[in-house]
Write an enzyme that holds these catalytic residues in place. Structure first.
Site, PDB file in Angstrom:
ATOM      1  N   ASP A 161     -19.009 -21.995 -15.087  1.00 19.23           N
ATOM      2  CA  ASP A 161     -20.410 -22.190 -15.457  1.00 19.23           C
ATOM      3  C   ASP A 161     -21.058 -23.272 -14.590  1.00 19.23           C
ATOM      4  OD1 ASP A 161     -22.662 -21.561 -17.018  1.00 19.23           O
ATOM      5  OD2 ASP A 161     -21.457 -21.468 -18.842  1.00 19.23           O
ATOM      6  N   ASP A 218     -29.942 -17.246 -18.941  1.00 14.00           N
ATOM      7  CA  ASP A 218     -29.409 -16.643 -20.159  1.00 14.00           C
ATOM      8  C   ASP A 218     -30.478 -15.778 -20.820  1.00 14.00           C
ATOM      9  OD1 ASP A 218     -27.146 -18.044 -19.653  1.00 14.00           O
ATOM     10  OD2 ASP A 218     -27.199 -19.274 -21.469  1.00 14.00           O
TER      11      ASP A 218
END
Length: 406
Positions: A161, A218
């Protein structure tokens, strides 16, 4: 990145590309990249690693068993992701399994997953930091050691990430190429998801650093767990994913990835929009990672996620990423096409408007002529053979997904 630094960042990225090539970047890619977009499951969108599961070895055993018994494995969903506070870093700087969740260590659960014919990936961050409050420590400064330990623990790959990397103002290309060099030195294939949300244009260098790369943010926009995405964010990520250049994407290179599938998650997209997400991911040759609670998924969602004809479009061996060939009404009505290995065409008619619309696909826009058979992939229906064009009504926020064959 601030505007004043963008010119320097561009120069740095270009220099790093040359360095990567000099170091054998293409061989790094080949050691990490599957020949088809990977398919699997990850837990983040269920509740942002909250309280809906214990996230322990018992839970991941249940997930592995379900992926086999439900037929997901047979359909190609073979990757299982372990995250949600699964590890910590000890006083010597080494990652260790959370003893409360994995009292027997990682190896028994990774062995369990492998015994069922599945693969398993770990999770970390490219920076020191971590995403939100439930994930494990990041890997900055420990790339080589973390990789060796993941391999020792039985992991087959990792999702890396970017929360820490973003906060620490790191350059994505620099960090992920460093990790790729560690993989090359290990001599072991280790697929990596480059989860940088499109920062640093990963489609330009991702093939030298990982297996697939996030091209947008996201789909829940960082909102509370109850909001599992919305139509605006879905179309935004579809647009951000349009980097189909064959020099960067395809077998032996890697895949653009517009985020996890939200199909079957309540409180966000409606059923039509969820179907659109799955169909558009297939047209774009995206990795297919389920984000739903596998044990509490409505039947309609499984009909979408287990559609063999649509999965075959995504997994077509030619590996071409589809793109728009015609659009109308200021881009709200679009015709997408993806060439398939057998000479047929996958076509998506995407209606972004709030009312049903008729959309036509013209053979001239596809570069074909003559009489072609049309099959509806959602309903598994042959619609007949047509000359020159085919049109149909498409529901609001819906996608007609077709296969054209001679």
């Amino acid at each position: 990145m601030e505007n004043s630094n963008r010119g320097w960042a561009a120069v740095l990225r270009a220099s790093l590309i040359l360095i990567a090539l000099a170091l054998g970047g293409s061989s790094v890619c080949q050691s990490q990249t599957n020949t088809l977009p990977p398919m699997g499951w990850e837990p983040w969108y269920m509740d942002h690693c909250g309280n809906s599961s214990s996230w322990d070895e018992g839970y991941y055993q249940k997930v592995a068993d379900f992926m086999v018994s439900s037929g997901l494995k047979e359909l190609g969903y073979t990757w299982l992701t372990i995250e949600c506070g699964d590890h910590y870093r000890d006083k010597d700087g080494h990652i260790q399994p959370d003893p409360a969740k994995f009292p027997h260590g990682f190896n028994p659960i990774t062995d369990y997953i492998h015994e069922r014919g599945l693969k398993v990936r770990s999770y970390s961050d490219a920076g020191y930091g971590k995403c939100c409050c439930f994930e494990g420590a990041g890997s900055r400064g420990h790339y080589g050691d973390d990789l060796r330990r993941w391999i020792r623990f039985g992991f087959d790959g990792a999702k890396i990430d970017w929360c820490g990397g973003h906060e620490e103002k790191l350059d994505p290309q620099t960090q992920f190429l460093q990790f790729a060099r560690e993989i090359k030195e290990s001599g072991k294939p280790f697929p990596v998801e480059i989860c940088v949300w499109g920062e640093g244009n990963p489609w330009e260098w991702g093939k030298n650093a990982g297996t697939f790369w996030r091209t947008g943010g996201d789909l829940d926009g960082g909102q509370p767990v109850a909001n599992h995405g919305d139509w605006h964010l879905l179309t935004k990520n579809i647009d951000a994913n349009r980097h189909p250049g064959p020099n960067y994407v395809g077998p032996g290179k890697g895949w653009n990835y517009p985020d996890v599938l939200l199909v079957g998650l309540a409180g966000g997209l409606n059923e039509t929009e969820e179907q659109t997400q799955f169909g558009m991911w297939a047209i774009m040759a995206s990795p297919l990672f389920l984000g739903n609670d596998l044990f509490h998924t409505p039947p309609y969602a499984w009909e979408i996620l287990k559609n063999r004809e649509v999965i075959a479009i995504d997994q077509d061996p030619l590996g071409i990423q589809g793109d728009v060939v015609k659009e109308y009404d200021e881009g709200n009505l679009q015709v997408w096409v993806k060439q398939l290995q057998d000479g047929s065409r996958a076509v998506a008619l995407l209606n972004r408007k709030d009312k049903p619309q008729r959309i036509a696909v013209l053979w001239t826009d596809l570069g074909i002529s003559g009489r072609w058979k049309v099959r509806d992939l959602w309903n598994h229906e042959d619609k007949g053979a047509f000359d020159g064009r085919y049109s149909r009504m498409v529901p609001s926020h819906g996608t007609a997904l077709l296969k054209l064959s001679q």
